[in-house]
Design a protein around this motif. Structure first.
Motif, PDB file in Angstrom:
ATOM      1  N   UNK A   6      45.064  58.595  53.293  1.00 47.85           N
ATOM      2  CA  UNK A   6      45.439  57.451  52.458  1.00 47.85           C
ATOM      3  C   UNK A   6      46.934  57.528  52.126  1.00 47.85           C
ATOM      4  N   UNK A   7      47.687  56.455  52.349  1.00 48.93           N
ATOM      5  CA  UNK A   7      49.118  56.481  51.988  1.00 48.93           C
ATOM      6  C   UNK A   7      49.299  56.372  50.474  1.00 48.93           C
ATOM      7  N   UNK A   8      50.023  57.314  49.905  1.00 48.86           N
ATOM      8  CA  UNK A   8      50.239  57.288  48.457  1.00 48.86           C
ATOM      9  C   UNK A   8      51.520  58.047  48.142  1.00 48.86           C
ATOM     10  N   UNK A   9      52.009  57.856  46.929  1.00 46.40           N
ATOM     11  CA  UNK A   9      53.131  58.654  46.434  1.00 46.40           C
ATOM     12  C   UNK A   9      52.979  58.791  44.925  1.00 46.40           C
ATOM     13  N   UNK A  29      51.845  59.152  37.779  1.00 50.46           N
ATOM     14  CA  UNK A  29      50.775  58.335  38.335  1.00 50.46           C
ATOM     15  C   UNK A  29      50.791  58.361  39.846  1.00 50.46           C
ATOM     16  N   UNK A  30      49.701  57.881  40.435  1.00 46.69           N
ATOM     17  CA  UNK A  30      49.558  57.792  41.890  1.00 46.69           C
ATOM     18  C   UNK A  30      49.717  56.324  42.278  1.00 46.69           C
ATOM     19  N   UNK A  31      50.500  56.084  43.323  1.00 47.77           N
ATOM     20  CA  UNK A  31      50.771  54.715  43.743  1.00 47.77           C
ATOM     21  C   UNK A  31      50.482  54.552  45.228  1.00 47.77           C
ATOM     22  N   UNK A  32      49.990  53.376  45.584  1.00 50.48           N
ATOM     23  CA  UNK A  32      49.654  53.090  46.981  1.00 50.48           C
ATOM     24  C   UNK A  32      50.914  53.047  47.823  1.00 50.48           C
ATOM     25  N   UNK A  33      50.909  53.820  48.923  1.00 52.27           N
ATOM     26  CA  UNK A  33      52.055  53.841  49.829  1.00 52.27           C
ATOM     27  C   UNK A  33      51.975  52.761  50.888  1.00 52.27           C
ATOM     28  N   UNK A  34      50.943  51.943  50.833  1.00 50.39           N
ATOM     29  CA  UNK A  34      50.748  50.816  51.743  1.00 50.39           C
ATOM     30  C   UNK A  34      49.594  49.991  51.226  1.00 50.39           C
ATOM     31  N   UNK A  46      30.644  62.903  44.417  1.00 50.79           N
ATOM     32  CA  UNK A  46      30.675  61.580  45.041  1.00 50.79           C
ATOM     33  C   UNK A  46      32.114  61.186  45.373  1.00 50.79           C
ATOM     34  N   UNK A  47      32.330  60.563  46.515  1.00 50.66           N
ATOM     35  CA  UNK A  47      33.686  60.142  46.872  1.00 50.66           C
ATOM     36  C   UNK A  47      34.100  58.878  46.107  1.00 50.66           C
ATOM     37  N   UNK A  48      35.403  58.669  46.032  1.00 45.33           N
ATOM     38  CA  UNK A  48      35.967  57.506  45.347  1.00 45.33           C
ATOM     39  C   UNK A  48      36.523  56.520  46.378  1.00 45.33           C
ATOM     40  N   UNK A  49      36.227  55.245  46.150  1.00 40.75           N
ATOM     41  CA  UNK A  49      36.646  54.193  47.065  1.00 40.75           C
ATOM     42  C   UNK A  49      37.553  53.186  46.354  1.00 40.75           C
ATOM     43  N   UNK A  50      38.245  52.369  47.164  1.00 45.05           N
ATOM     44  CA  UNK A  50      39.002  51.249  46.601  1.00 45.05           C
ATOM     45  C   UNK A  50      37.999  50.188  46.153  1.00 45.05           C
ATOM     46  N   UNK A  51      38.016  49.846  44.883  1.00 49.14           N
ATOM     47  CA  UNK A  51      37.071  48.871  44.339  1.00 49.14           C
ATOM     48  C   UNK A  51      37.496  47.437  44.628  1.00 49.14           C
ATOM     49  N   UNK A  52      38.731  47.273  45.035  1.00 47.19           N
ATOM     50  CA  UNK A  52      39.270  45.964  45.435  1.00 47.19           C
ATOM     51  C   UNK A  52      40.467  46.226  46.323  1.00 47.19           C
ATOM     52  N   UNK A  53      41.049  45.178  46.882  1.00 51.07           N
ATOM     53  CA  UNK A  53      42.282  45.347  47.650  1.00 51.07           C
ATOM     54  C   UNK A  53      43.380  45.858  46.717  1.00 51.07           C
ATOM     55  N   UNK A  54      44.142  46.840  47.186  1.00 54.48           N
ATOM     56  CA  UNK A  54      45.235  47.423  46.405  1.00 54.48           C
ATOM     57  C   UNK A  54      46.532  47.191  47.170  1.00 54.48           C
ATOM     58  N   UNK A  55      47.497  46.607  46.527  1.00 56.74           N
ATOM     59  CA  UNK A  55      48.767  46.280  47.170  1.00 56.74           C
ATOM     60  C   UNK A  55      49.697  47.489  47.210  1.00 56.74           C
ATOM     61  N   UNK A  56      50.544  47.548  48.216  1.00 57.06           N
ATOM     62  CA  UNK A  56      51.548  48.610  48.307  1.00 57.06           C
ATOM     63  C   UNK A  56      52.372  48.655  47.024  1.00 57.06           C
ATOM     64  N   UNK A  57      52.559  49.849  46.491  1.00 58.29           N
ATOM     65  CA  UNK A  57      53.330  50.026  45.268  1.00 58.29           C
ATOM     66  C   UNK A  57      52.523  49.905  43.990  1.00 58.29           C
TER      67      UNK A  57
END
Length: 239
Positions: A101-104, A114-119, A210-221
């Motif tokens: 998963x892309x993150x920073x 905090x953790x942020x989506x890298x894409x 249990x694994x964690x999933x994206x509950x909705x679309x998450x935008x980069x940043x």
């Protein structure tokens, strides 16, 4: 990262607690003279909190940890519980719970780090599998882990990162020894969490979690936020 609830003796029977209370530890000797442990003063989480002056630590800007720091945390965990009891794999290996998963990580407007989506991340994407989430089977090993770290910043981080989970057969103290610890609380509005078991498909659960999933679309940043209420449990001590 936002403070997870601090735990307190959630997994021991009365007999186990009594047995450990009979083995009392002098906090000063534990921290400064580990090779000469003294057994004459009780040591609990509030003692550790006060000894390392966590109130003062939390007033400072929190550190974004390097790869080397995460390795130190994981190696210390393995040295405390032993390789046979460790559940996190090779502490120096180049993997964590986020997989591909892309993150920073950066400063968060929610709190601290905090953790942020890298894409862009699509709804239903597996985000975090807990493969670096260390389990402590008793509070003694958890306290020993912090004292072996003997680093005020890291010890105070561990106190707010850690939580308890009921694994049916026993309670365990869990500490995510990777950037998963920086996941802030979405307070019911998080974008990372559990989905129905069917979404796990053929992915084996890591560490029984249990694994964690994206509950909705998450935008980069966008910040990736957890819902703490989904996975924490037990009896807590607010220090």
């Amino acid at each position: 990262s936002c403070c997870k609830i601090i735990l307190f003796f959630a997994i021991s029977t009365t007999a186990q607690i009594q047995e450990k209370e009979n083995c009392l530890i002098d906090s000063s000797a534990q921290v400064h003279e580990k090779e000469h442990r003294q057994h004459d003063t009780p040591l609990d989480l509030s003692d550790i909190y006060e000894y390392y002056d966590c109130d003062a630590i939390y007033e400072k800007e929190s550190l974004i940890h390097s790869k080397e720091t995460w390795i130190k945390l994981r190696e210390t965990y393995v040295s405390v519980v032993g390789e046979s009891e460790s559940n996190i794999g090779d502490p120096a290996a180049n993997f964590n719970g986020f997989g591909n998963v892309p993150y920073f990580v950066k400063r968060s407007f929610v709190e601290g780090r905090g953790i942020f989506a890298g894409g862009d991340i699509s709804k239903g994407t597996l985000l975090y599998d807990s493969s670096r989430s260390a389990h402590f089977k008793d509070e003694y090993s958890f306290r020993k882990f912090m004292l072996e770290l003997d680093d005020a910043s890291l010890v105070c981080d561990v106190l707010v990162w850690s939580y308890t989970i009921d694994f049916k057969d026993s309670w365990r103290i869990v500490t995510d020894l990777d950037e998963g610890s920086f996941c802030n609380n979405g307070r019911g509005e998080g974008n990372m969490g559990y989905l129905p078991v069917s979404f796990e498909q053929e992915r084996p659960r890591k560490n029984g979690m249990r694994p964690f999933f994206a509950l909705r679309d998450i935008k980069e940043g966008e910040e990736i936020l957890c819902n703490y209420g989904e996975f924490i449990g037990g009896i807590y001590l607010n220090l």
